[in-house]
Scaffold this motif. Structure first.
Motif, PDB file in Angstrom:
ATOM      1  N   VAL A 122       0.563   5.771 -13.632  1.00 60.30           N
ATOM      2  CA  VAL A 122      -0.796   6.313 -13.729  1.00 60.30           C
ATOM      3  C   VAL A 122      -1.671   5.496 -14.669  1.00 60.30           C
ATOM      4  N   LEU A 123      -1.232   5.289 -15.916  1.00 60.36           N
ATOM      5  CA  LEU A 123      -2.089   4.634 -16.905  1.00 60.36           C
ATOM      6  C   LEU A 123      -2.027   3.113 -16.812  1.00 60.36           C
ATOM      7  N   LEU A 124      -0.818   2.535 -16.831  1.00 62.88           N
ATOM      8  CA  LEU A 124      -0.694   1.086 -16.908  1.00 62.88           C
ATOM      9  C   LEU A 124      -1.023   0.395 -15.585  1.00 62.88           C
ATOM     10  N   MET A 125      -0.403   0.856 -14.487  1.00 58.92           N
ATOM     11  CA  MET A 125      -0.520   0.145 -13.215  1.00 58.92           C
ATOM     12  C   MET A 125      -1.799   0.463 -12.448  1.00 58.92           C
ATOM     13  N   SER A 126      -2.292   1.710 -12.557  1.00 59.08           N
ATOM     14  CA  SER A 126      -3.429   2.078 -11.702  1.00 59.08           C
ATOM     15  C   SER A 126      -4.641   2.598 -12.458  1.00 59.08           C
ATOM     16  N   HIS A 180       0.831  -1.205   0.000  1.00 61.72           N
ATOM     17  CA  HIS A 180       0.000   0.000   0.000  1.00 61.72           C
ATOM     18  C   HIS A 180       0.868   1.259   0.000  1.00 61.72           C
ATOM     19  N   TRP A 181       1.841   1.315   0.921  1.00 61.65           N
ATOM     20  CA  TRP A 181       2.673   2.512   1.022  1.00 61.65           C
ATOM     21  C   TRP A 181       3.734   2.562  -0.065  1.00 61.65           C
ATOM     22  N   ASP A 182       4.134   1.409  -0.573  1.00 61.67           N
ATOM     23  CA  ASP A 182       5.057   1.377  -1.704  1.00 61.67           C
ATOM     24  C   ASP A 182       4.403   2.000  -2.934  1.00 61.67           C
ATOM     25  N   ASP A 183       3.113   1.731  -3.122  1.00 62.83           N
ATOM     26  CA  ASP A 183       2.375   2.346  -4.232  1.00 62.83           C
ATOM     27  C   ASP A 183       2.284   3.861  -4.051  1.00 62.83           C
ATOM     28  N   LYS A 184       1.995   4.307  -2.823  1.00 63.73           N
ATOM     29  CA  LYS A 184       1.898   5.736  -2.550  1.00 63.73           C
ATOM     30  C   LYS A 184       3.229   6.426  -2.835  1.00 63.73           C
ATOM     31  N   LEU A 185       4.300   5.818  -2.349  1.00 60.45           N
ATOM     32  CA  LEU A 185       5.625   6.397  -2.553  1.00 60.45           C
ATOM     33  C   LEU A 185       6.055   6.288  -4.013  1.00 60.45           C
ATOM     34  N   GLY A 186       5.679   5.187  -4.644  1.00 61.81           N
ATOM     35  CA  GLY A 186       6.021   5.003  -6.050  1.00 61.81           C
ATOM     36  C   GLY A 186       5.416   6.060  -6.945  1.00 61.81           C
ATOM     37  N   PHE A 187       4.218   6.524  -6.617  1.00 58.48           N
ATOM     38  CA  PHE A 187       3.569   7.566  -7.412  1.00 58.48           C
ATOM     39  C   PHE A 187       4.302   8.897  -7.288  1.00 58.48           C
ATOM     40  N   ILE A 188       4.682   9.263  -6.077  1.00 60.34           N
ATOM     41  CA  ILE A 188       5.275  10.574  -5.865  1.00 60.34           C
ATOM     42  C   ILE A 188       6.757  10.604  -6.236  1.00 60.34           C
ATOM     43  N   THR A 189       7.428   9.435  -6.262  1.00 57.57           N
ATOM     44  CA  THR A 189       8.874   9.406  -6.505  1.00 57.57           C
ATOM     45  C   THR A 189       9.288  10.033  -7.827  1.00 57.57           C
ATOM     46  N   THR A 238      14.721  13.278 -16.975  1.00 55.02           N
ATOM     47  CA  THR A 238      13.388  13.816 -16.677  1.00 55.02           C
ATOM     48  C   THR A 238      12.334  13.169 -17.570  1.00 55.02           C
ATOM     49  N   GLY A 239      12.688  12.919 -18.824  1.00 55.61           N
ATOM     50  CA  GLY A 239      11.749  12.260 -19.726  1.00 55.61           C
ATOM     51  C   GLY A 239      11.399  10.855 -19.270  1.00 55.61           C
ATOM     52  N   ILE A 240      12.388  10.134 -18.759  1.00 51.94           N
ATOM     53  CA  ILE A 240      12.147   8.786 -18.245  1.00 51.94           C
ATOM     54  C   ILE A 240      11.247   8.840 -17.007  1.00 51.94           C
ATOM     55  N   GLN A 241      11.468   9.844 -16.154  1.00 55.71           N
ATOM     56  CA  GLN A 241      10.592   9.996 -14.984  1.00 55.71           C
ATOM     57  C   GLN A 241       9.157  10.282 -15.431  1.00 55.71           C
ATOM     58  N   GLY A 242       9.018  11.100 -16.479  1.00 64.27           N
ATOM     59  CA  GLY A 242       7.685  11.392 -16.998  1.00 64.27           C
ATOM     60  C   GLY A 242       6.996  10.157 -17.536  1.00 64.27           C
ATOM     61  N   LEU A 243       7.748   9.333 -18.276  1.00 63.22           N
ATOM     62  CA  LEU A 243       7.180   8.084 -18.791  1.00 63.22           C
ATOM     63  C   LEU A 243       6.821   7.131 -17.661  1.00 63.22           C
ATOM     64  N   ASP A 244       7.687   7.082 -16.633  1.00 60.06           N
ATOM     65  CA  ASP A 244       7.405   6.216 -15.485  1.00 60.06           C
ATOM     66  C   ASP A 244       6.127   6.670 -14.788  1.00 60.06           C
ATOM     67  N   LEU A 245       5.984   7.987 -14.622  1.00 57.28           N
ATOM     68  CA  LEU A 245       4.808   8.520 -13.938  1.00 57.28           C
ATOM     69  C   LEU A 245       3.544   8.304 -14.752  1.00 57.28           C
ATOM     70  N   HIS A 264       6.407  14.754 -20.320  1.00 54.21           N
ATOM     71  CA  HIS A 264       7.177  15.808 -19.642  1.00 54.21           C
ATOM     72  C   HIS A 264       6.230  16.856 -19.057  1.00 54.21           C
ATOM     73  N   ASP A 265       5.266  17.285 -19.848  1.00 51.42           N
ATOM     74  CA  ASP A 265       4.323  18.292 -19.357  1.00 51.42           C
ATOM     75  C   ASP A 265       3.469  17.740 -18.215  1.00 51.42           C
ATOM     76  N   PHE A 266       3.086  16.458 -18.321  1.00 52.12           N
ATOM     77  CA  PHE A 266       2.308  15.848 -17.242  1.00 52.12           C
ATOM     78  C   PHE A 266       3.120  15.808 -15.956  1.00 52.12           C
ATOM     79  N   LEU A 267       4.397  15.465 -16.067  1.00 48.63           N
ATOM     80  CA  LEU A 267       5.269  15.423 -14.894  1.00 48.63           C
ATOM     81  C   LEU A 267       5.391  16.794 -14.251  1.00 48.63           C
ATOM     82  N   MET A 268       5.695  17.810 -15.047  1.00 48.51           N
ATOM     83  CA  MET A 268       5.899  19.143 -14.490  1.00 48.51           C
ATOM     84  C   MET A 268       4.594  19.710 -13.934  1.00 48.51           C
TER      85      MET A 268
END
Length: 605
Positions: A459-463, A388-397, A447-454, A525-529
């Motif tokens: 957001v889209l694939l996992m949740s 549960h908390w890994d998911d919460k932290l994973g989103f904000i990381t 930063t682009g990789i972080q955006g894709l991860d987010l 990138h825009d979604f991340l920022m």
């Protein structure tokens, strides 16, 4: 370079008045020792080490850099003594289990320690910082024998650790890893391959270095599904824990870098080096993400540290340097000109740095509380709580890593701008912060990789958007009661609007991406920022609410501090948050202007 001063008042405000660390610690199984008095004493002692021992080496370390001679790396003058002082204070094991040599305190205290250390001297902090990633990986995925053999000396700081992922032919795309692991009859493996860009890959601070290495078994599937993770010590370890002969792991070269020159970034050659499987075969990528998440949060600290260090230097200079008169009339008539801080544009720059540093710090401290709960679930073997908390932290990381490093780099550049021409020369040390900060947006995933991860993964694939819905619900829960507060109503309304817009943007991208898969990449990138600015607005609302409450209930002793906090919140909402609007506009645009132009048309000849 101006001396670094730990922002103790702001840190205490966050811990005690915004995020209520005392109550938080009282609820943790491992938080019993973290009483307010103990926490304050720890923070003060760490601040002393950072200000008096570590920070003075920042500029000299950059000038000397690391030296490489016949396969051996030597750190700059004073580094070994500073590291010895760090180890003597027990700082490496502050937040690790007592049974493995640590002090057993909450992991959030370790993050606060890392923030002070990283702001004082980022290149120095990378040596113990990389070890933390190795320690966490072994703690979560290693066998008990591996924990006793490797985790104890790592926790004590006698040994150091690294993360060996990148190879000449691949960086982020780890499916291209070529390093091999050949099984041996005794259960060990012979690791062969070359790794590049290995931070702290070799140095003279510790007697041994434990490399966490990605490699392939002979029968491994292709791609990322065929990667395993291995422990490869620089010096072999005997069954009784003593050091044996040198393992064939050699430093082939030191990278010649733009910045962080006092941090050794190595090419490492593994020539049939003895290694040991950690975790399950062909599941190394899953184990590696333990290290990566540690490193990404650590890199977010660099964004905050760059902002804070540059802000402190720029503020002192703006108070001392005089140039022209303020447009509203002379402010310091006894002098030939007014100080820089009287000019509106300089105020804009200083306040931008201030709200980035303070807002970023608040987001990190809030994320650290989630990490506390996650680790508590792990140690109690309560996997439901952990996940549960890994998911919460994973989103904000990825938001922390991507957005805060971009803003930290912006703040570092602003610091040079405040100094003018004096900021561009090395004497004042402001340009060093820019050079050191530049890497933060690149390593541990750009930063682009972080955006894709987010956007693509979390957001889209996992949740399917649930991660955004859950986070924005907490925004609603906080903002709605504040609509009754005349001082905070406007900010609360903006946070409510952001919560709604964030969900709407997520749904819109998800629907459009069904027809155009490239949209996830062009929008990420825009979604991340946007997410970063929204999260900062949320935490600035919390800080403003805490400051307003103290002013209304007897906070006159620190009234100036609370008024300044409210003024900073005003600045963020009025001057920085509007940037989110342009990101919202851009992320939903068609991919056509980006993707339809043939690459041949990019030519300039």
């Amino acid at each position: 370079m101006p001396a670094y001063k730990v922002p103790m008042r702001d840190m205490r405000f966050l811990m005690n008045e915004v995020l209520d660390y005392p109550t938080h610690y009282a609820q943790l199984a491992q938080g019993g020792e973290a009483t307010p008095d103990v926490v304050d004493a720890i923070v003060q002692e760490c601040a002393k080490l950072c200000e008096e021992v570590v920070a003075p080496l920042y500029q000299s370390g950059d000038e000397q850099g690391c030296q490489f001679d016949q396969g051996q790396v030597t750190t700059p003058q004073g580094y070994r003594e500073a590291y010895d002082a760090f180890v003597a204070g027990g700082w490496q094991g502050l937040s690790h289990p007592v049974e493995y040599g640590g002090q057993g305190l909450p992991i959030s205290l370790g993050l606060i320690k890392q923030e002070m250390l990283g702001t004082a001297n980022w290149p120095f902090s990378m040596y113990p910082g990389l070890s933390l990633g190795a320690m966490n990986t072994i703690l979560m995925h290693g066998s008990e024998a591996q924990k006793q053999t490797y985790l104890v000396p790592l926790t004590e700081g006698r040994w150091a650790g690294t993360m060996c992922l990148t190879e000449p032919q691949c960086g982020t795309d780890l499916g291209q890893v070529k390093t091999t692991a050949q099984p041996q009859a005794d259960g060990s493996y012979l690791i062969t391959g070359t790794k590049i860009f290995i931070s702290s890959g070799d140095h003279d601070l510790t007697e041994n270095i434990i490399h966490i290495v990605l490699a392939r078994l002979p029968d491994a599937p292709k791609g990322t599904r065929g990667i395993s993770l291995f422990i490869v010590p620089k010096v072999k370890v005997s069954s009784d824990g003593s050091l044996g002969e040198r393992n064939p792991v050699t430093c082939g070269a030191l990278e010649k870098k733009m910045g962080i020159k006092a941090s050794s970034t190595c090419v490492l050659n593994f020539d049939a080096a003895e290694g040991f499987l950690i975790g399950t075969a062909n599941q190394g990528l899953e184990c590696m993400f333990t290290f990566m998440n540690t490193a990404r949060i650590g890199t977010a600290i660099q964004g905050v540290g760059s902002a804070e260090r540059s802000y402190q230097g720029a503020l002192e200079y703006a108070k001392e340097r005089r140039s022209m008169r303020a447009l509203s009339g002379a402010k310091e008539r006894e002098h030939v000109a007014d100080s820089l801080h009287h000019h509106g544009d300089v105020r804009r720059m200083l306040l931008t740095q201030k709200v980035i540093a303070e807002g970023g710090r608040a987001l990190l401290y809030e994320a650290a509380q989630k990490a506390d709960y996650m680790i508590e679930g792990l140690l109690a073997e309560d996997m439901q709580k952990y996940e549960h908390w890994d998911d919460k932290l994973g989103f904000i990381t990825p938001i922390l890593k991507g957005c805060l490093t971009e803003l930290g780099l912006e703040s570092a550049n602003i610091g040079v701008q405040v100094f003018g021409g004096h900021g561009y020369i090395r004497e004042h040390g402001m340009e060093q912060i820019v050079r050191d900060a530049r890497i933060s947006t690149l390593y541990e995933g750009t930063t682009g990789i972080q955006g894709l991860d987010l956007l693509g993964r979390k957001v889209l694939l996992m949740s399917q958007g649930k991660a955004v819905r859950d986070y924005t619900k907490s925004m609603l829960d906080t903002a709605l009661p504040l609509l009754k507060n005349s001082r905070l109503r406007g900010k609360a309304l903006k946070v409510l609007m952001l919560a709604g817009q964030w969900n709407w943007l997520t749904v819109r991208i998800a629907l459009k991406a069904r027809k155009d898969r490239d949209l996830v990449s062009t929008a990420c990138h825009d979604f991340l920022m946007y997410s970063g600015y929204a999260a900062l607005a949320f935490i600035w609302l919390k800080m403003a609410a805490a400051a307003d409450a103290r002013l209304q209930h007897g906070g006159e002793q620190s009234a100036d501090f609370y008024r300044a906090k409210l003024a900073s919140a005003d600045f963020y909402f009025e001057r920085l948050l509007p940037r989110a609007k342009s990101h919202a506009h851009s992320m939903t645009r068609s991919t056509g202007s980006l993707m339809r132009t043939p690459i041949e048309h990019f030519a300039f000849d």
